[in-house]
Design a protein around this motif. Structure first.
Motif, PDB file in Angstrom:
ATOM      1  N   SER A 133       0.830  -1.211   0.000  1.00 30.75           N
ATOM      2  CA  SER A 133       0.000   0.000   0.000  1.00 30.75           C
ATOM      3  C   SER A 133       0.865   1.263   0.000  1.00 30.75           C
ATOM      4  CB  SER A 133      -0.917  -0.018   1.212  1.00 30.75           C
ATOM      5  OG  SER A 133      -1.691   1.147   1.271  1.00 30.75           O
ATOM      6  N   ILE A 136       2.458   1.646  -3.487  1.00 29.10           N
ATOM      7  CA  ILE A 136       1.465   2.172  -4.430  1.00 29.10           C
ATOM      8  C   ILE A 136       1.253   3.662  -4.179  1.00 29.10           C
ATOM      9  CG2 ILE A 136      -0.997   2.101  -5.028  1.00 29.10           C
ATOM     10  CD1 ILE A 136      -0.800  -0.988  -4.602  1.00 29.10           C
ATOM     11  N   GLY A 137       1.188   4.055  -2.925  1.00 32.03           N
ATOM     12  CA  GLY A 137       1.033   5.462  -2.579  1.00 32.03           C
ATOM     13  C   GLY A 137       2.241   6.300  -2.950  1.00 32.03           C
ATOM     14  N   GLN A 141       0.224   5.112  -8.085  1.00 26.33           N
ATOM     15  CA  GLN A 141      -0.444   4.159  -8.974  1.00 26.33           C
ATOM     16  C   GLN A 141      -1.973   4.176  -8.865  1.00 26.33           C
ATOM     17  OE1 GLN A 141       1.062   2.236 -11.447  1.00 26.33           O
ATOM     18  NE2 GLN A 141       2.656   3.706 -10.904  1.00 26.33           N
ATOM     19  N   ASN A 142      -2.483   4.718  -7.787  1.00 26.39           N
ATOM     20  CA  ASN A 142      -3.936   4.847  -7.656  1.00 26.39           C
ATOM     21  C   ASN A 142      -4.316   6.243  -8.141  1.00 26.39           C
ATOM     22  OD1 ASN A 142      -6.594   5.262  -6.795  1.00 26.39           O
ATOM     23  ND2 ASN A 142      -6.315   3.980  -4.959  1.00 26.39           N
ATOM     24  N   ARG A 144      -7.023   7.819  -8.301  1.00 26.74           N
ATOM     25  CA  ARG A 144      -7.968   8.534  -7.454  1.00 26.74           C
ATOM     26  C   ARG A 144      -7.268   9.197  -6.272  1.00 26.74           C
ATOM     27  NH1 ARG A 144     -10.689   6.676  -3.162  1.00 26.74           N
ATOM     28  NH2 ARG A 144     -10.162   4.523  -3.610  1.00 26.74           N
ATOM     29  N   LYS A 145      -6.219   8.566  -5.742  1.00 26.70           N
ATOM     30  CA  LYS A 145      -5.526   9.089  -4.560  1.00 26.70           C
ATOM     31  C   LYS A 145      -4.263   9.861  -4.917  1.00 26.70           C
ATOM     32  CE  LYS A 145      -7.098   5.528  -1.346  1.00 26.70           C
ATOM     33  NZ  LYS A 145      -6.649   4.469  -0.439  1.00 26.70           N
ATOM     34  N   THR A 148       0.651   9.508  -2.126  1.00 29.50           N
ATOM     35  CA  THR A 148       0.242   9.658  -0.722  1.00 29.50           C
ATOM     36  C   THR A 148       1.337   9.253   0.267  1.00 29.50           C
ATOM     37  OG1 THR A 148      -0.686   7.420  -0.736  1.00 29.50           O
ATOM     38  CG2 THR A 148      -2.201   9.254  -1.254  1.00 29.50           C
TER      39      THR A 148
END
Length: 195
Positions: A133, A136-137, A141-142, A144-145, A148
């Protein structure tokens, strides 16, 4: 029993400090004598007085499994938290004492049943998910976010995996360091053989 000048207490010598004063005159916070020229050791928050002679060497604490020894043994004592757990009060100490947390005993008595070991192994998987997680943050890669996390977040999560795995290994082995060392040697030998 003869008393010291200016002291009317007739307690036996075993309930006196090395200075000769009775344990009734102790500081209730640190357990040291507060009479006359004697100094309460807790007033400095150091556990000792700045004028104490460092050449006297370390203090050795005698393990006491009977709390009543606090009031009768004129030696520095270490009393286990487990032995005090069911008591309403602690006897006034004849000499300085420290509380042993009992942490080693608690770990020895608890935490190796099948459920506890399973929870520790599952915790490794949970921590690995937190690394994923965080990565990815960090890479955003997300969509929408977005971004992070930082690289420091990923590094911290990787350390959590290592620590959690070490705790799980210690739950399954009486020699976790030996098991880990053997694994390192095996991986190293395999890596050198493929060169």
């Amino acid at each position: 029993m003869p008393t010291l000048p200016g002291i009317s207490c007739t307690c036996t010598p075993v309930t006196r400090y090395a200075c000769g004063h009775c344990y009734h005159d102790q500081c209730l916070d640190c357990g040291f004598c507060t009479i006359g020229g004697c100094v309460c050791h807790c007033e400095h928050g150091l556990g000792f007085h700045p004028s104490d002679n460092p050449a006297a060497g370390p203090t050795f604490w005698l393990g006491a499994h009977h709390p009543r020894w606090l009031a009768t043994v004129g030696l520095p004592l270490m009393v286990s938290r487990r032995s005090l757990a069911d008591r309403r009060s602690v006897p006034r100490a004849a000499e300085a004492w420290v509380l042993d947390s009992g942490g080693f005993t608690e770990l020895s008595l608890n935490g190796r049943d099948q459920h506890e070991v399973a929870m520790r192994i599952l915790k490794v998987t949970e921590e690995a998910g937190e690394v994923a997680s965080a990565y990815i943050g960090m890479t955003g890669q997300n969509p929408r976010k977005g971004v992070t996390h930082t690289i420091e977040d990923v590094q911290g999560e990787l350390c959590d995996v290592i620590l959690t795995a070490a705790v799980a290994l210690a739950s399954l082995s009486d020699d976790p360091a030996g098991v880990f060392d053997a694994k390192i040697r095996k991986v190293t030998e395999r890596a050198e053989a493929t060169r």
